[in-house]
Each structure stands twice: as C-alpha cells, then as structure tokens.
Design a protein around this motif. Structure first.
Motif, PDB file in Angstrom:
ATOM      1  N   ARG A  55      -3.845 -28.053   1.944  1.00 54.32           N
ATOM      2  CA  ARG A  55      -4.978 -27.194   2.328  1.00 54.32           C
ATOM      3  C   ARG A  55      -6.171 -28.038   2.765  1.00 54.32           C
ATOM      4  O   ARG A  55      -7.247 -27.993   2.172  1.00 54.32           O
ATOM      5  CB  ARG A  55      -5.375 -26.304   1.159  1.00 54.32           C
ATOM      6  CG  ARG A  55      -4.235 -25.398   0.771  1.00 54.32           C
ATOM      7  CD  ARG A  55      -4.649 -24.411  -0.227  1.00 54.32           C
ATOM      8  NE  ARG A  55      -3.495 -23.563  -0.480  1.00 54.32           N
ATOM      9  CZ  ARG A  55      -3.482 -22.601  -1.325  1.00 54.32           C
ATOM     10  NH1 ARG A  55      -4.560 -22.323  -2.001  1.00 54.32           N
ATOM     11  NH2 ARG A  55      -2.412 -21.876  -1.502  1.00 54.32           N
ATOM     12  N   GLN A  56      -5.970 -28.794   3.813  1.00 52.85           N
ATOM     13  CA  GLN A  56      -6.972 -29.744   4.275  1.00 52.85           C
ATOM     14  C   GLN A  56      -8.317 -29.090   4.571  1.00 52.85           C
ATOM     15  O   GLN A  56      -9.361 -29.568   4.143  1.00 52.85           O
ATOM     16  CB  GLN A  56      -6.453 -30.460   5.518  1.00 52.85           C
ATOM     17  CG  GLN A  56      -7.383 -31.523   6.028  1.00 52.85           C
ATOM     18  CD  GLN A  56      -6.789 -32.274   7.209  1.00 52.85           C
ATOM     19  OE1 GLN A  56      -5.697 -31.997   7.654  1.00 52.85           O
ATOM     20  NE2 GLN A  56      -7.525 -33.233   7.705  1.00 52.85           N
ATOM     21  N   VAL A  57      -8.306 -27.987   5.290  1.00 54.11           N
ATOM     22  CA  VAL A  57      -9.559 -27.326   5.666  1.00 54.11           C
ATOM     23  C   VAL A  57     -10.311 -26.852   4.425  1.00 54.11           C
ATOM     24  O   VAL A  57     -11.532 -27.026   4.325  1.00 54.11           O
ATOM     25  CB  VAL A  57      -9.295 -26.158   6.637  1.00 54.11           C
ATOM     26  CG1 VAL A  57     -10.550 -25.356   6.892  1.00 54.11           C
ATOM     27  CG2 VAL A  57      -8.728 -26.693   7.954  1.00 54.11           C
ATOM     28  N   THR A  58      -9.613 -26.293   3.477  1.00 52.00           N
ATOM     29  CA  THR A  58     -10.247 -25.806   2.244  1.00 52.00           C
ATOM     30  C   THR A  58     -10.919 -26.952   1.483  1.00 52.00           C
ATOM     31  O   THR A  58     -12.045 -26.801   0.999  1.00 52.00           O
ATOM     32  CB  THR A  58      -9.205 -25.116   1.345  1.00 52.00           C
ATOM     33  OG1 THR A  58      -8.603 -24.054   2.085  1.00 52.00           O
ATOM     34  CG2 THR A  58      -9.817 -24.581   0.076  1.00 52.00           C
ATOM     35  N   VAL A  59     -10.245 -28.084   1.392  1.00 50.16           N
ATOM     36  CA  VAL A  59     -10.817 -29.230   0.687  1.00 50.16           C
ATOM     37  C   VAL A  59     -12.060 -29.734   1.419  1.00 50.16           C
ATOM     38  O   VAL A  59     -13.098 -29.988   0.796  1.00 50.16           O
ATOM     39  CB  VAL A  59      -9.778 -30.360   0.523  1.00 50.16           C
ATOM     40  CG1 VAL A  59     -10.418 -31.632  -0.021  1.00 50.16           C
ATOM     41  CG2 VAL A  59      -8.646 -29.903  -0.388  1.00 50.16           C
ATOM     42  N   ILE A  60     -11.981 -29.850   2.731  1.00 52.17           N
ATOM     43  CA  ILE A  60     -13.129 -30.323   3.514  1.00 52.17           C
ATOM     44  C   ILE A  60     -14.300 -29.357   3.371  1.00 52.17           C
ATOM     45  O   ILE A  60     -15.452 -29.780   3.199  1.00 52.17           O
ATOM     46  CB  ILE A  60     -12.741 -30.528   4.985  1.00 52.17           C
ATOM     47  CG1 ILE A  60     -11.770 -31.709   5.094  1.00 52.17           C
ATOM     48  CG2 ILE A  60     -13.973 -30.754   5.854  1.00 52.17           C
ATOM     49  CD1 ILE A  60     -11.139 -31.862   6.450  1.00 52.17           C
ATOM     50  N   GLU A  61     -14.039 -28.057   3.423  1.00 51.66           N
ATOM     51  CA  GLU A  61     -15.107 -27.070   3.258  1.00 51.66           C
ATOM     52  C   GLU A  61     -15.753 -27.201   1.877  1.00 51.66           C
ATOM     53  O   GLU A  61     -16.969 -27.086   1.735  1.00 51.66           O
ATOM     54  CB  GLU A  61     -14.571 -25.659   3.470  1.00 51.66           C
ATOM     55  CG  GLU A  61     -14.286 -25.342   4.924  1.00 51.66           C
ATOM     56  CD  GLU A  61     -13.626 -23.989   5.112  1.00 51.66           C
ATOM     57  OE1 GLU A  61     -13.089 -23.406   4.135  1.00 51.66           O
ATOM     58  OE2 GLU A  61     -13.627 -23.506   6.258  1.00 51.66           O
ATOM     59  N   ALA A  62     -14.946 -27.428   0.853  1.00 53.15           N
ATOM     60  CA  ALA A  62     -15.485 -27.575  -0.497  1.00 53.15           C
ATOM     61  C   ALA A  62     -16.353 -28.827  -0.608  1.00 53.15           C
ATOM     62  O   ALA A  62     -17.399 -28.808  -1.271  1.00 53.15           O
ATOM     63  CB  ALA A  62     -14.346 -27.635  -1.515  1.00 53.15           C
ATOM     64  N   ILE A  63     -15.959 -29.894   0.054  1.00 54.83           N
ATOM     65  CA  ILE A  63     -16.738 -31.129   0.017  1.00 54.83           C
ATOM     66  C   ILE A  63     -18.103 -30.930   0.668  1.00 54.83           C
ATOM     67  O   ILE A  63     -19.122 -31.387   0.156  1.00 54.83           O
ATOM     68  CB  ILE A  63     -15.974 -32.273   0.711  1.00 54.83           C
ATOM     69  CG1 ILE A  63     -14.760 -32.679  -0.136  1.00 54.83           C
ATOM     70  CG2 ILE A  63     -16.886 -33.481   0.973  1.00 54.83           C
ATOM     71  CD1 ILE A  63     -13.787 -33.598   0.573  1.00 54.83           C
ATOM     72  N   PHE A  64     -18.129 -30.224   1.785  1.00 55.21           N
ATOM     73  CA  PHE A  64     -19.369 -30.083   2.529  1.00 55.21           C
ATOM     74  C   PHE A  64     -20.170 -28.833   2.198  1.00 55.21           C
ATOM     75  O   PHE A  64     -21.269 -28.651   2.709  1.00 55.21           O
ATOM     76  CB  PHE A  64     -19.089 -30.144   4.035  1.00 55.21           C
ATOM     77  CG  PHE A  64     -18.737 -31.521   4.493  1.00 55.21           C
ATOM     78  CD1 PHE A  64     -19.726 -32.474   4.654  1.00 55.21           C
ATOM     79  CD2 PHE A  64     -17.425 -31.872   4.715  1.00 55.21           C
ATOM     80  CE1 PHE A  64     -19.416 -33.765   5.050  1.00 55.21           C
ATOM     81  CE2 PHE A  64     -17.099 -33.159   5.110  1.00 55.21           C
ATOM     82  CZ  PHE A  64     -18.087 -34.102   5.286  1.00 55.21           C
ATOM     83  N   ALA A  65     -19.652 -27.993   1.318  1.00 60.13           N
ATOM     84  CA  ALA A  65     -20.387 -26.790   0.928  1.00 60.13           C
ATOM     85  C   ALA A  65     -21.619 -27.172   0.129  1.00 60.13           C
ATOM     86  O   ALA A  65     -21.602 -28.103  -0.676  1.00 60.13           O
ATOM     87  CB  ALA A  65     -19.498 -25.871   0.086  1.00 60.13           C
ATOM     88  N   ARG A  66     -22.691 -26.452   0.369  1.00 60.61           N
ATOM     89  CA  ARG A  66     -23.884 -26.672  -0.438  1.00 60.61           C
ATOM     90  C   ARG A  66     -23.585 -26.186  -1.848  1.00 60.61           C
ATOM     91  O   ARG A  66     -22.873 -25.200  -2.039  1.00 60.61           O
ATOM     92  CB  ARG A  66     -25.064 -25.906   0.146  1.00 60.61           C
ATOM     93  CG  ARG A  66     -25.466 -26.407   1.515  1.00 60.61           C
ATOM     94  CD  ARG A  66     -26.646 -25.674   2.023  1.00 60.61           C
ATOM     95  NE  ARG A  66     -26.392 -24.232   1.937  1.00 60.61           N
ATOM     96  CZ  ARG A  66     -27.098 -23.319   2.575  1.00 60.61           C
ATOM     97  NH1 ARG A  66     -28.093 -23.665   3.332  1.00 60.61           N
ATOM     98  NH2 ARG A  66     -26.815 -22.049   2.455  1.00 60.61           N
ATOM     99  N   PRO A  67     -24.125 -26.846  -2.866  1.00 55.87           N
ATOM    100  CA  PRO A  67     -23.828 -26.455  -4.246  1.00 55.87           C
ATOM    101  C   PRO A  67     -24.083 -24.978  -4.518  1.00 55.87           C
ATOM    102  O   PRO A  67     -23.305 -24.329  -5.200  1.00 55.87           O
ATOM    103  CB  PRO A  67     -24.761 -27.342  -5.075  1.00 55.87           C
ATOM    104  CG  PRO A  67     -24.969 -28.541  -4.221  1.00 55.87           C
ATOM    105  CD  PRO A  67     -24.976 -28.018  -2.803  1.00 55.87           C
ATOM    106  N   GLU A  68     -25.170 -24.424  -3.979  1.00 56.91           N
ATOM    107  CA  GLU A  68     -25.437 -23.011  -4.253  1.00 56.91           C
ATOM    108  C   GLU A  68     -24.398 -22.109  -3.592  1.00 56.91           C
ATOM    109  O   GLU A  68     -24.082 -21.050  -4.106  1.00 56.91           O
ATOM    110  CB  GLU A  68     -26.854 -22.606  -3.841  1.00 56.91           C
ATOM    111  CG  GLU A  68     -27.163 -22.771  -2.371  1.00 56.91           C
ATOM    112  CD  GLU A  68     -27.745 -24.136  -2.023  1.00 56.91           C
ATOM    113  OE1 GLU A  68     -28.253 -24.265  -0.899  1.00 56.91           O
ATOM    114  OE2 GLU A  68     -27.698 -25.055  -2.835  1.00 56.91           O
ATOM    115  N   ASP A  69     -23.827 -22.527  -2.448  1.00 50.74           N
ATOM    116  CA  ASP A  69     -22.758 -21.750  -1.820  1.00 50.74           C
ATOM    117  C   ASP A  69     -21.518 -21.732  -2.709  1.00 50.74           C
ATOM    118  O   ASP A  69     -20.875 -20.706  -2.871  1.00 50.74           O
ATOM    119  CB  ASP A  69     -22.385 -22.328  -0.448  1.00 50.74           C
ATOM    120  CG  ASP A  69     -23.481 -22.158   0.589  1.00 50.74           C
ATOM    121  OD1 ASP A  69     -24.402 -21.350   0.351  1.00 50.74           O
ATOM    122  OD2 ASP A  69     -23.408 -22.830   1.624  1.00 50.74           O
TER     123      ASP A  69
END
Length: 83
Positions: A55-69
């Motif tokens: 789930r590459q996209v999911t991991v990348i999104e989690a890395i770059f998500a703002r903490p409040e998101d």
C-alpha cells in the motif's frame, strides 16, 4: 540514492534523529545505513517495508499528512452514523 528533495539541514536533522532512535547508524560522514538496534525495531521496520510494498500510496500519504489530519481521521473512525 542520488538525489534527495530536501534541504541539507532537514536531511542532517532527520538522519541524526534516526540514529538517536536506534533505527540507523552512520558509516562515515556522508553515509548512513538502516540498522535497527533492537529486535522490536527491526520487526517494525520489516512490517513497514511489507506495508509499503502492498500500500505504497497509503504509507506516503500517512508520512506527509499533517498531524491534525491524522488525528481527525482517527477520531472520525469512531463516529456513529445514523441511518
């Protein structure tokens, strides 16, 4: 890796943090190696690697998500939906 798209300061601080957390070690002044110091860390890195492959996209999104998101998303998973 030939190129990183971050400032030298960000890269140095990130590498220093990985070393202090026991996830990497410096081989010399310019080279670092992923090298978890504890079995639990090695297991976590292995699971993350597998998750990244699946789930590459999911991991990348989690890395770059703002903490409040991320927190909002987690909290949203507990909302009760009314029909």
């Amino acid at each position: 890796m030939l190129e990183l798209r971050a400032s030298d300061v960000v890269i140095r601080e990130s590498l220093r943090e990985l070393v202090s957390l026991g996830l990497a070690r410096a081989e010399d002044k310019c080279r670092y190696r992923l090298d978890p110091t504890k079995p639990a860390l090695a297991d976590m890195v292995g699971r993350l690697e597998l998750l990244y492959r699946e789930r590459q996209v999911t991991v990348i999104e989690a890395i770059f998500a703002r903490p409040e998101d991320a927190l909002q998303s987690f909290a949203g998973s507990f909302k009760i939906k009314r029909d």
